[in-house]
Design a protein around this motif. Structure first.
Motif, PDB file in Angstrom:
ATOM      1  N   CYS A 422       0.848  -1.206   0.000  1.00 49.42           N
ATOM      2  CA  CYS A 422       0.000   0.000   0.000  1.00 49.42           C
ATOM      3  C   CYS A 422       0.877   1.247   0.000  1.00 49.42           C
ATOM      4  O   CYS A 422       1.879   1.307   0.714  1.00 49.42           O
ATOM      5  CB  CYS A 422      -0.901  -0.024   1.237  1.00 49.42           C
ATOM      6  SG  CYS A 422      -1.753   1.523   1.582  1.00 49.42           S
ATOM      7  N   VAL A 423       0.478   2.235  -0.821  1.00 47.37           N
ATOM      8  CA  VAL A 423       1.233   3.492  -0.888  1.00 47.37           C
ATOM      9  C   VAL A 423       0.451   4.646  -0.274  1.00 47.37           C
ATOM     10  O   VAL A 423       0.824   5.801  -0.426  1.00 47.37           O
ATOM     11  CB  VAL A 423       1.624   3.853  -2.334  1.00 47.37           C
ATOM     12  CG1 VAL A 423       2.726   2.969  -2.835  1.00 47.37           C
ATOM     13  CG2 VAL A 423       0.413   3.795  -3.256  1.00 47.37           C
ATOM     14  N   CYS A 425      -2.442   5.937  -1.106  1.00 49.77           N
ATOM     15  CA  CYS A 425      -2.931   6.884  -2.105  1.00 49.77           C
ATOM     16  C   CYS A 425      -4.360   7.326  -1.816  1.00 49.77           C
ATOM     17  O   CYS A 425      -4.819   8.316  -2.361  1.00 49.77           O
ATOM     18  CB  CYS A 425      -2.836   6.270  -3.498  1.00 49.77           C
ATOM     19  SG  CYS A 425      -3.945   4.870  -3.724  1.00 49.77           S
ATOM     20  N   GLY A 426      -5.076   6.578  -0.974  1.00 52.62           N
ATOM     21  CA  GLY A 426      -6.429   6.978  -0.586  1.00 52.62           C
ATOM     22  C   GLY A 426      -7.500   6.613  -1.595  1.00 52.62           C
ATOM     23  O   GLY A 426      -8.624   7.095  -1.513  1.00 52.62           O
ATOM     24  N   CYS A 428      -8.850   3.647  -1.979  1.00 54.20           N
ATOM     25  CA  CYS A 428      -9.406   2.340  -1.616  1.00 54.20           C
ATOM     26  C   CYS A 428     -10.870   2.182  -2.047  1.00 54.20           C
ATOM     27  O   CYS A 428     -11.301   1.112  -2.409  1.00 54.20           O
ATOM     28  CB  CYS A 428      -9.340   2.116  -0.117  1.00 54.20           C
ATOM     29  SG  CYS A 428      -7.864   2.700   0.680  1.00 54.20           S
ATOM     30  N   CYS A 434      -8.348  -0.336  -5.189  1.00 55.57           N
ATOM     31  CA  CYS A 434      -6.912  -0.154  -5.066  1.00 55.57           C
ATOM     32  C   CYS A 434      -6.114  -0.537  -6.319  1.00 55.57           C
ATOM     33  O   CYS A 434      -6.185  -1.668  -6.800  1.00 55.57           O
ATOM     34  CB  CYS A 434      -6.462  -1.028  -3.908  1.00 55.57           C
ATOM     35  SG  CYS A 434      -4.721  -1.134  -3.690  1.00 55.57           S
ATOM     36  N   ARG A 436      -3.105  -1.175  -6.407  1.00 50.82           N
ATOM     37  CA  ARG A 436      -2.060  -2.124  -6.011  1.00 50.82           C
ATOM     38  C   ARG A 436      -2.646  -3.519  -5.764  1.00 50.82           C
ATOM     39  O   ARG A 436      -1.930  -4.428  -5.341  1.00 50.82           O
ATOM     40  CB  ARG A 436      -1.358  -1.658  -4.737  1.00 50.82           C
ATOM     41  CG  ARG A 436      -0.900  -0.208  -4.760  1.00 50.82           C
ATOM     42  CD  ARG A 436       0.396   0.013  -5.478  1.00 50.82           C
ATOM     43  NE  ARG A 436       1.544  -0.382  -4.707  1.00 50.82           N
ATOM     44  CZ  ARG A 436       2.794  -0.212  -5.117  1.00 50.82           C
ATOM     45  NH1 ARG A 436       3.014   0.344  -6.302  1.00 50.82           N
ATOM     46  NH2 ARG A 436       3.814  -0.581  -4.382  1.00 50.82           N
TER      47      ARG A 436
END
Ligand code: SF4
Ligand code: SF4
Length: 503
Positions: A422-423, A425-426, A428, A434, A436
């Protein structure tokens, strides 16, 4: 028997190298080679970190492996490639992506440190910048008065276990680390993310939690390490899901959005998610607030009695947010039969929780924990209840601060996701979820996470954290994490000048 005298499980998993390459990970530094490069190989012969590589017989030198570079501070070294390049073709700087990644709570430094811990299982030094965020509040303003490190300590001689049932009757459950994984529902995260967390929980003999989206069949082989959550929407709550678990968690509120309930936006409610939740695919799903069957301690007790009647051997956990009268809520839960009182503070939450709710409703968790701890002590029931805290606990040091404030242990969530890549990035909740492959139900994106790989990454993170707790305890001359509970004297607030020893 005092908790610290009980046997401590020494049979713990070991760390193994779990490379990050499976996902596109972000470097701290970038090494750029200009077209003027003549591939002489000078940099390859100088750099001891293996950033530059020239393969014999190849006309061109390989592109730099930035991940290994130690950055511009290398300039003090005789081998600094930039200064030694005969054509001035090299430059080294901080990666733009690294600078823009994360947020004040999860800084890029903290994300990178968590990835390194998940990759290697090695502990961070206790004064490493990856242990603390830049939010300017909460745990980021609270520091341990750290004594100097002990020359040597043996982690096997230090116990980090906690009991989840302290009522003196019913099944005794002891977990070897003072954390378990908090609820993240199928729908909010992918099945593979849930599986990775469950496999890691099994390996560490601790728990993860279903969250409120039902109990996917794929988790059944891990049922001894999976908590069944019952939340207000009652999505997927069935007799068999309560019967198969060792712990039932009633979620009354979430610290990130107390008074608001939960929601899953329509894009993520795929046919599989909808089947699990017994809902219509691609509709937005909302769980109400509060439980409309509970308006008193007596109603609350009926809830716990109902679950106990279905599964008499399950421990009862009650998850609440942190209202002003949180201590009264906690005492009420204890008398209603709860084994675990789980306080959820407001620093956590995914992109689904509105910012205004995260920042303005619940009491900060660092105030709520000592308030409840002291109240339970005064009531004479502190040692009959397991007090856990959650809500934005990111690091081993956050967990240790939670315990020093008066909790027995902590419930973590986002750190598991960061271990998976998880980076922060918000994204979700938006669209397919996501990018990722973590907080998504998209059948293409979710394949980005391999559950076995993810389990090893999370396991490594737990190993690294345990070693950090051992380091901390050894510095304070402690051999059991129970000794740390309520030791607020070992903490100092950054707004207050340091007194006496320690930093
Ligand atoms: S700056 Fe130093 S560590 Fe980075 S590539 Fe050049 S020699 Fe290697
Ligand atoms: S969308 Fe994925 S990477 Fe971004 S914050 Fe959510 S879990 Fe992390």
């Amino acid at each position: 028997m005092a908790e610290k005298d009980k046997a401590c499980d020494k049979d713990l998993p070991e760390a193994a190298l779990v490379p990050s390459e499976q996902l596109k990970f972000i470097n701290r530094f970038t090494v750029t080679r200009a077209d003027a490069c003549i591939s002489c190989g000078m940099c390859a012969s100088l750099c001891p970190y293996g950033v530059h590589k020239r393969i014999e017989g190849h006309a061109r030198i390989l592109p730099p492996d930035d991940r290994r570079c130690i950055g511009p501070s290398c300039e003090v070294n005789y081998f600094f490639c930039v200064a030694n390049c005969p054509t001035n073709s090299l430059s080294v700087g901080t990666s733009e992506t690294f600078i823009s990644m994360g947020d004040p709570r999860w800084t890029s430094e903290m994300i990178l440190a968590t990835w390194a811990q998940s990759e290697t299982g090695r502990p961070l030094p206790l004064d490493h910048p990856g242990n603390i965020g830049a939010s300017g509040g909460g745990f980021d303003r609270l520091h341990f008065r750290l004594p100097e490190p002990k020359a040597k300590f043996d982690p096997d001689e230090i116990c980090t276990a906690i009991d989840l049932n302290r009522r003196g009757s019913g099944p005794m459950i002891r977990i070897p680390i003072p954390i378990y994984g908090g609820g993240m529902s199928f729908g909010s995260v992918s099945l593979y993310t849930m599986l990775a967390r469950a496999k890691a929980a099994k390996k560490w003999k601790t728990f993860t939690c279903t969250g409120e989206g039902g109990y996917p069949e794929a988790l059944v082989p891990y049922k001894d390490n999976v908590i069944t959550q019952v939340a207000t929407g009652l999505f997927g709550v069935r007799e068999e899901t309560i019967q198969r678990t060792k712990i039932v968690e009633f979620k009354y509120a979430q610290g990130a959005k107390p008074g608001l309930g939960g929601h899953l936006l329509h894009d993520k409610n795929t046919p599989e998610v909808a089947r699990m939740r017994e809902a219509v695919p691609y509709t937005s799903l909302f769980s109400p607030f509060p439980f409309h069957s509970v308006y008193s301690v007596e109603d609350h007790k009926k809830h716990l009695d109902w679950a106990s009647a279905i599964n008499p051997t399950a421990l009862m956990s009650v998850k609440v947010s942190t209202p002003n009268d949180v201590e009264m809520v906690s005492v009420g839960s204890y008398y209603a039969g709860a084994h675990i009182v789980h306080l959820d503070g407001g620093y956590g939450g995914t992109g689904a929780a509105p910012e205004i709710a995260k920042k303005n409703i619940a009491m900060p968790i660092e105030y709520a924990i000592p308030k409840v701890h002291k109240f339970l002590l005064n009531e004479g029931i502190r040692d009959q209840v397991t007090l856990l805290a959650s809500g934005g606990l990111r690091t081993a040091m956050d967990v240790a601060k939670t315990i020093a404030l008066g909790a027995d242990g902590a419930v973590t969530g986002t750190a598991d996701l960061v271990a998976l890549g998880c980076v922060r990035c918000g994204n979700c909740e938006s669209g397919r979820g996501c990018p990722r492959g973590i907080a998504t139900t998209d059948p293409i994106l979710d394949k980005l996470i391999d559950a076995d790989w993810g389990a090893e990454r999370i396991s490594n993170l737990y190993n690294s954290w345990r070693l950090q707790w051992c380091d901390l305890l050894s510095r304070f001359g402690m051999t059991d994490i129970a000794e740390l509970r309520g030791r607020t004297d070992l903490l100092r607030h950054a707004d207050k000048p340091a007194k006496g020893g320690g930093k």
